[in-house]
Scaffold this motif. Sequence first.
Motif, PDB file in Angstrom:
ATOM      1  N   LEU A 100       0.834  -1.211   0.000  1.00  0.00           N
ATOM      2  CA  LEU A 100       0.000   0.000   0.000  1.00  0.00           C
ATOM      3  C   LEU A 100       0.866   1.257   0.000  1.00  0.00           C
ATOM      4  O   LEU A 100       0.513   2.269   0.599  1.00  0.00           O
ATOM      5  CB  LEU A 100      -0.919   0.003   1.229  1.00  0.00           C
ATOM      6  N   TRP A 174     -12.190   3.949   3.733  1.00  0.00           N
ATOM      7  CA  TRP A 174     -11.227   3.044   3.130  1.00  0.00           C
ATOM      8  C   TRP A 174     -11.932   2.137   2.121  1.00  0.00           C
ATOM      9  O   TRP A 174     -13.049   1.681   2.375  1.00  0.00           O
ATOM     10  CB  TRP A 174     -10.578   2.155   4.188  1.00  0.00           C
ATOM     11  N   PRO A 175     -11.313   1.837   0.987  1.00  0.00           N
ATOM     12  CA  PRO A 175     -11.861   0.792   0.114  1.00  0.00           C
ATOM     13  C   PRO A 175     -11.920  -0.533   0.872  1.00  0.00           C
ATOM     14  O   PRO A 175     -11.109  -0.795   1.765  1.00  0.00           O
ATOM     15  CB  PRO A 175     -10.844   0.730  -1.039  1.00  0.00           C
ATOM     16  N   ALA A 176     -12.878  -1.358   0.515  1.00  0.00           N
ATOM     17  CA  ALA A 176     -13.105  -2.598   1.261  1.00  0.00           C
ATOM     18  C   ALA A 176     -11.862  -3.484   1.305  1.00  0.00           C
ATOM     19  O   ALA A 176     -11.535  -4.055   2.348  1.00  0.00           O
ATOM     20  CB  ALA A 176     -14.278  -3.363   0.647  1.00  0.00           C
ATOM     21  N   ASP A 177     -11.135  -3.617   0.180  1.00  0.00           N
ATOM     22  CA  ASP A 177      -9.961  -4.486   0.163  1.00  0.00           C
ATOM     23  C   ASP A 177      -8.834  -3.921   1.024  1.00  0.00           C
ATOM     24  O   ASP A 177      -8.114  -4.665   1.697  1.00  0.00           O
ATOM     25  CB  ASP A 177      -9.480  -4.711  -1.272  1.00  0.00           C
ATOM     26  N   VAL A 178      -8.691  -2.596   1.040  1.00  0.00           N
ATOM     27  CA  VAL A 178      -7.653  -1.964   1.859  1.00  0.00           C
ATOM     28  C   VAL A 178      -7.993  -2.128   3.341  1.00  0.00           C
ATOM     29  O   VAL A 178      -7.130  -2.444   4.164  1.00  0.00           O
ATOM     30  CB  VAL A 178      -7.500  -0.475   1.498  1.00  0.00           C
ATOM     31  N   ARG A 179      -9.240  -1.918   3.675  1.00  0.00           N
ATOM     32  CA  ARG A 179      -9.671  -2.052   5.069  1.00  0.00           C
ATOM     33  C   ARG A 179      -9.460  -3.479   5.572  1.00  0.00           C
ATOM     34  O   ARG A 179      -9.003  -3.699   6.701  1.00  0.00           O
ATOM     35  CB  ARG A 179     -11.141  -1.665   5.197  1.00  0.00           C
ATOM     36  N   GLU A 180      -9.746  -4.466   4.726  1.00  0.00           N
ATOM     37  CA  GLU A 180      -9.539  -5.859   5.097  1.00  0.00           C
ATOM     38  C   GLU A 180      -8.060  -6.131   5.351  1.00  0.00           C
ATOM     39  O   GLU A 180      -7.693  -6.795   6.330  1.00  0.00           O
ATOM     40  CB  GLU A 180     -10.061  -6.766   3.976  1.00  0.00           C
ATOM     41  N   LEU A 181      -7.190  -5.608   4.487  1.00  0.00           N
ATOM     42  CA  LEU A 181      -5.753  -5.817   4.640  1.00  0.00           C
ATOM     43  C   LEU A 181      -5.222  -5.139   5.897  1.00  0.00           C
ATOM     44  O   LEU A 181      -4.417  -5.716   6.645  1.00  0.00           O
ATOM     45  CB  LEU A 181      -5.027  -5.283   3.406  1.00  0.00           C
ATOM     46  N   THR A 184      -6.037  -7.313   9.056  1.00  0.00           N
ATOM     47  CA  THR A 184      -5.735  -8.742   9.204  1.00  0.00           C
ATOM     48  C   THR A 184      -4.312  -9.129   8.825  1.00  0.00           C
ATOM     49  O   THR A 184      -3.947 -10.299   8.956  1.00  0.00           O
ATOM     50  CB  THR A 184      -6.693  -9.578   8.323  1.00  0.00           C
TER      51      THR A 184
END
Length: 208
Positions: A100, A174-181, A184
């Motif tokens: 990122l 946050w975009p969903a994929d960024v927030r997930e990363l 976790t």
Amino acid sequence: MRRGELRERARVDASPAGPGTSSGPGTASGPDSGPPGGPAAPPSAPPTAPGPATPPELPSVVVERRVEWTDTDAAGHYHHSTVVRWVEAAEAVLLHRLGLSHLFGSTPRVHFEADYRARLWFGDAVRTELKVVKVGSASLHYAFTVRSERGVEAATGRMVIAHSAAHATGATPWPADVRELLGTAGPQTPELLTIAASPGGTPCASQS
């Protein structure tokens, strides 16, 4: 009238098995009694409930730097701006590890606080541990610890950054994929100094 037969009927009616069954040896007294003459079947054990799931680890990283002359004042104490620089350098390494890097520089720092605990001197190696402690809808909360090469805590604190998309006038989610990363990814590979001997025999430091 045969009194013996009446007595037998009364005995059967009063038995725990109830009428219509025999309590003689070798005779089953119900559907779960097991084989004739054998012990009763034990009750089945209740199903075991699964244990609680382990929560995912938030991202963190350790970055090692060396105290330079420009990092200290006349008394040898490091500057406030030096700690800010070390923490932001650790943030850059963490975001790079997560893939990122594009977020660094586009996520303004909206809060910074530090508690200074011990002195650091010119030439000391210092380790900055930066970890994510909370992922907000449009913010990221960090906690950091700066330690000397002897393991002494030199500074601790917190930093908050906000996500702002290009041409946006305020914070954006946050975009969903960024927030997930960000929630976790867990601990990342540290960036440490390696000590190598120079031709003159004096140790010198270089980044791995």
